[in-house]
Enzyme design. Structure first.
Site, PDB file in Angstrom:
ATOM      1  N   HIS A 211       5.214  -7.699   8.810  1.00 47.76           N
ATOM      2  CA  HIS A 211       4.766  -6.366   9.196  1.00 47.76           C
ATOM      3  C   HIS A 211       5.658  -5.883  10.336  1.00 47.76           C
ATOM      4  O   HIS A 211       5.579  -6.435  11.434  1.00 47.76           O
ATOM      5  CB  HIS A 211       3.325  -6.365   9.673  1.00 47.76           C
ATOM      6  N   TYR A 261      -0.270  -2.419  11.629  1.00 44.03           N
ATOM      7  CA  TYR A 261      -1.270  -1.509  12.152  1.00 44.03           C
ATOM      8  C   TYR A 261      -1.170  -1.314  13.667  1.00 44.03           C
ATOM      9  O   TYR A 261      -1.461  -0.247  14.186  1.00 44.03           O
ATOM     10  CB  TYR A 261      -2.671  -2.050  11.865  1.00 44.03           C
ATOM     11  N   SER A 302       3.538   2.221   4.116  1.00 36.35           N
ATOM     12  CA  SER A 302       2.590   1.971   5.200  1.00 36.35           C
ATOM     13  C   SER A 302       1.605   0.882   4.805  1.00 36.35           C
ATOM     14  O   SER A 302       1.333   0.667   3.619  1.00 36.35           O
ATOM     15  CB  SER A 302       1.826   3.254   5.547  1.00 36.35           C
ATOM     16  N   ASP A 303       1.082   0.190   5.802  1.00 39.04           N
ATOM     17  CA  ASP A 303      -0.042  -0.704   5.541  1.00 39.04           C
ATOM     18  C   ASP A 303      -1.224   0.155   5.094  1.00 39.04           C
ATOM     19  O   ASP A 303      -1.224   1.378   5.247  1.00 39.04           O
ATOM     20  CB  ASP A 303      -0.371  -1.533   6.787  1.00 39.04           C
ATOM     21  N   PHE A 304      -2.250  -0.488   4.577  1.00 35.62           N
ATOM     22  CA  PHE A 304      -3.261   0.244   3.822  1.00 35.62           C
ATOM     23  C   PHE A 304      -4.375   0.794   4.717  1.00 35.62           C
ATOM     24  O   PHE A 304      -4.881   0.110   5.601  1.00 35.62           O
ATOM     25  CB  PHE A 304      -3.843  -0.671   2.741  1.00 35.62           C
TER      26      PHE A 304
END
Length: 592
Positions: A211, A261, A302-304
């Site tokens: 990430h 995030y 993008s992360d979810f």
């Protein structure tokens, strides 16, 4: 219809041509990547747990990327995905769907991170591959993942995860390779070689390295899926060290990168204070650093769940819009595209993007730019495959792959404490077992009560604090690394009667200090069946693992350490790189 990109010298030029032929609504659909749960009897017209039906998402909204959550058997999955592809290629843009997945070949199961192996070979968690540090094995494993995914119809991996495990409390360490940036980069290169090949093409699975810019340095080790874990800190000044695996990924031609995030707190770079907003919302990190400085030309996914606050299965799940919580969903979406994100994980509201376009809050050029990167990957994956074949899903899992995974489980086991000739266990024994299936004992061995046993074997999982306020929270291993007092005292009583062998599944570090006082042998595994563990204890397979992170002596030592610095606790019980099988460690002696 997609034509072979091999007919033109520049894939990106062909991608521009495809995007230019699409309607604005079709282009908008490419910028979304929602979650899809399927069963063997999947009805494309039935509403999903996340809202619209799959047909509505594909046909009406033009979406062409889906992350698969729960799926049936590989054969059933392949059949369902083929039916969904038929819908996609006969409507709208006619572009095929790119199905993606979190890891599916290991032991842990968490809807937000990884899936326990089902119908595929089972391997140690990636942290166990880090313990082995065997690039050739990692490349072989990645090729197996590639072939299994392709057989099912999955063409994108939402992994590998290359965050450095620098805070012992963080919940996501099992999917990383460890705390060492050089080792992580080495294994990442091998994984990408196996998954994507020398270049992205028709036999590849597209990798998503995550990430960015490294998720390990979480304040207090808390996870940023949840509001209490939103801050990421760098008291040791090691931001650049956490970037190293991403530099490696870019050099290897990775298809996609996913920002984390968390929001950087107190971070200064190149003399400028970095804005304290979530990484995906952060233009200084996505456009200035990732795009312009590091030269990444692929897809930023993008992360979810960054936009829409939700309740899932009765639990609250706030959007991870850290630092921009004050914005409404439209403002959050606009901010993501302005920062440089190309595709929105876990979102499906294409109408909102079209409204932003109408209101001049997102430009047509920005949509075209993102869509072109996305189509470029699609073209490469769906190029000329005349010389390749898709593996037969009916043959999964291949027997040799199962054997390789089992062998890797045993090899990765790390012997932490083993005085004299305590291992291997070479002759049949009467064994008192705890947390171990008696039926897995070798032929000639006997399960026994404590009073009649020659030895005791206990299997434990790394401790964590159960939490269940938010959706996904129950599946995250967070908080204290200390074993409950009652567990320690029960095992102390066992050790008072017979030699005790303790195996701890190190999905995260554990405080083994009290167990170290009385256990005869301690080993760490990283996802291993009972058979694989016993193969290692009996010497059938030599355990070769070295600790991929340190095992701190106490929670107080963790609290006093710096979250961005690997191996930063005072006097760890076992340092990173440790194995009792080896007489010395690189750069230090074997004594503790």
């Amino acid at each position: 219809m997609i034509h072979s990109p091999s007919a033109v010298p520049d894939h990106r030029t062909r991608a521009h041509e495809v995007v230019a032929s699409l309607s604005t609504q079709e282009k908008a659909g490419l910028l979304f990547h929602p979650i899809l749960t399927i069963g063997a009897d999947h009805d494309p017209d039935a509403p999903s747990p996340f809202g619209p039906s799959s047909r509505e998402l594909i046909v009406d909204r033009g979406i062409r990327h889906f992350c698969l959550a729960s799926i049936p058997s590989p054969v059933e999955t392949a059949a369902v995905l083929a039916r969904l592809q038929e819908i996609a290629t006969s409507h709208g843009s006619r572009l095929p769907i790119v199905f993606s997945s979190d890891p599916r070949h290991s032991f842990l199961s968490n809807m937000g991170a990884t899936h326990r192996a089902n119908g595929v070979s089972q391997w140690p968690e990636p942290i166990g591959l880090g313990a082995l540090d065997d690039p050739e094995l990692v490349e072989t494993f990645a090729r197996i993942v590639r072939d299994d995914y392709r057989a099912m119809g999955i063409r994108m991996a939402l992994h590998p995860q290359v965050d450095l495990a620098t805070d012992a409390r963080w919940a996501r360490q099992a999917q990383s390779f460890g705390s060492d940036p050089a080792l992580t980069s080495r294994l990442l290169s091998a994984f990408l070689a196996g998954l994507q090949g020398p270049e992205l093409g028709s036999t590849s699975v597209a990798a998503t390295v995550k990430h960015f810019p490294g998720g390990g340095p979480q304040k207090d080790g808390e996870d940023p899926h949840f509001p209490y874990g939103r801050e990421q800190v760098y008291p040791g000044g090691r931001f650049e060290e956490h970037l190293l695996p991403f530099r490696t990924a870019i050099a290897a031609g990775v298809a996609a990168i996913m920002p984390y995030y968390g929001m950087p707190v107190g971070l200064t770079r190149n003399g400028h204070r970095v804005e304290e907003v979530g990484f995906a919302f952060n233009r200084a990190l996505i456009t200035d650093l990732l795009r312009n400085e590091l030269g990444f030309a692929g897809v930023v996914l993008s992360d979810f769940g960054l936009i829409t606050d939700a309740h899932v299965f009765g639990k609250p799940f706030p959007a991870r819009a850290w630092g921009v919580e004050h914005l409404d969903s439209a403002g959050r979406m606009a901010r993501l595209f302005a920062a440089g994100v190309d595709q929105l994980g876990g979102e499906s509201d294409t109408s909102q993007l079209l409204r932003l376009l109408d209101d001049d809050l997102v430009s047509e050029d920005r949509i075209d730019d993102a869509a072109t990167r996305i189509v470029d990957v699609m073209l490469r994956l769906n190029g000329d495959d005349s010389g390749s074949s898709v593996p037969d899903v009916a043959l999964m899992p291949a027997r040799e792959h199962v054997a390789l995974g089992l062998h890797a489980q045993s090899r990765a086991i790390t012997v932490l404490k083993c005085p004299g000739n305590a291992l291997p266990l070479t002759s049949p024994r009467r064994v008192h077992v705890r947390g171990l299936d008696p039926d897995s004992l070798p032929t000639g061995w006997e399960a026994a009560d404590l009073e009649n046993a020659d030895v005791a074997i206990a299997r434990l999982s790394a401790p964590f604090e159960p939490r269940d306020q938010y959706f996904l929270e129950a599946g995250m291993e967070q908080g204290s690394l200390e074993f409950p007092t009652e567990v320690v005292e029960q095992l102390r009583a066992v050790a008072a009667q017979v030699p005790l062998i303790v195996s701890v599944t190190l999905s995260r570090p554990a405080i083994l200090t009290p167990l170290d006082e009385f256990a005869t042998v301690i080993v760490g595994d990283y996802g291993a069946s009972d058979t694989a563990l016993l193969d290692a204890l009996t010497g059938r397979v030599a355990p070769e693992g070295r600790l991929p992170f340190e095992l701190p002596r106490s929670m107080a030592a963790i609290a006093a350490s710096r979250p961005d610095v690997p191996g930063d606790t005072v006097a760890p019980l076992y340092p990173a790189g440790w194995s009792a099988n080896y007489s010395s460690l690189e750069g230090e002696g074997a004594s503790r």
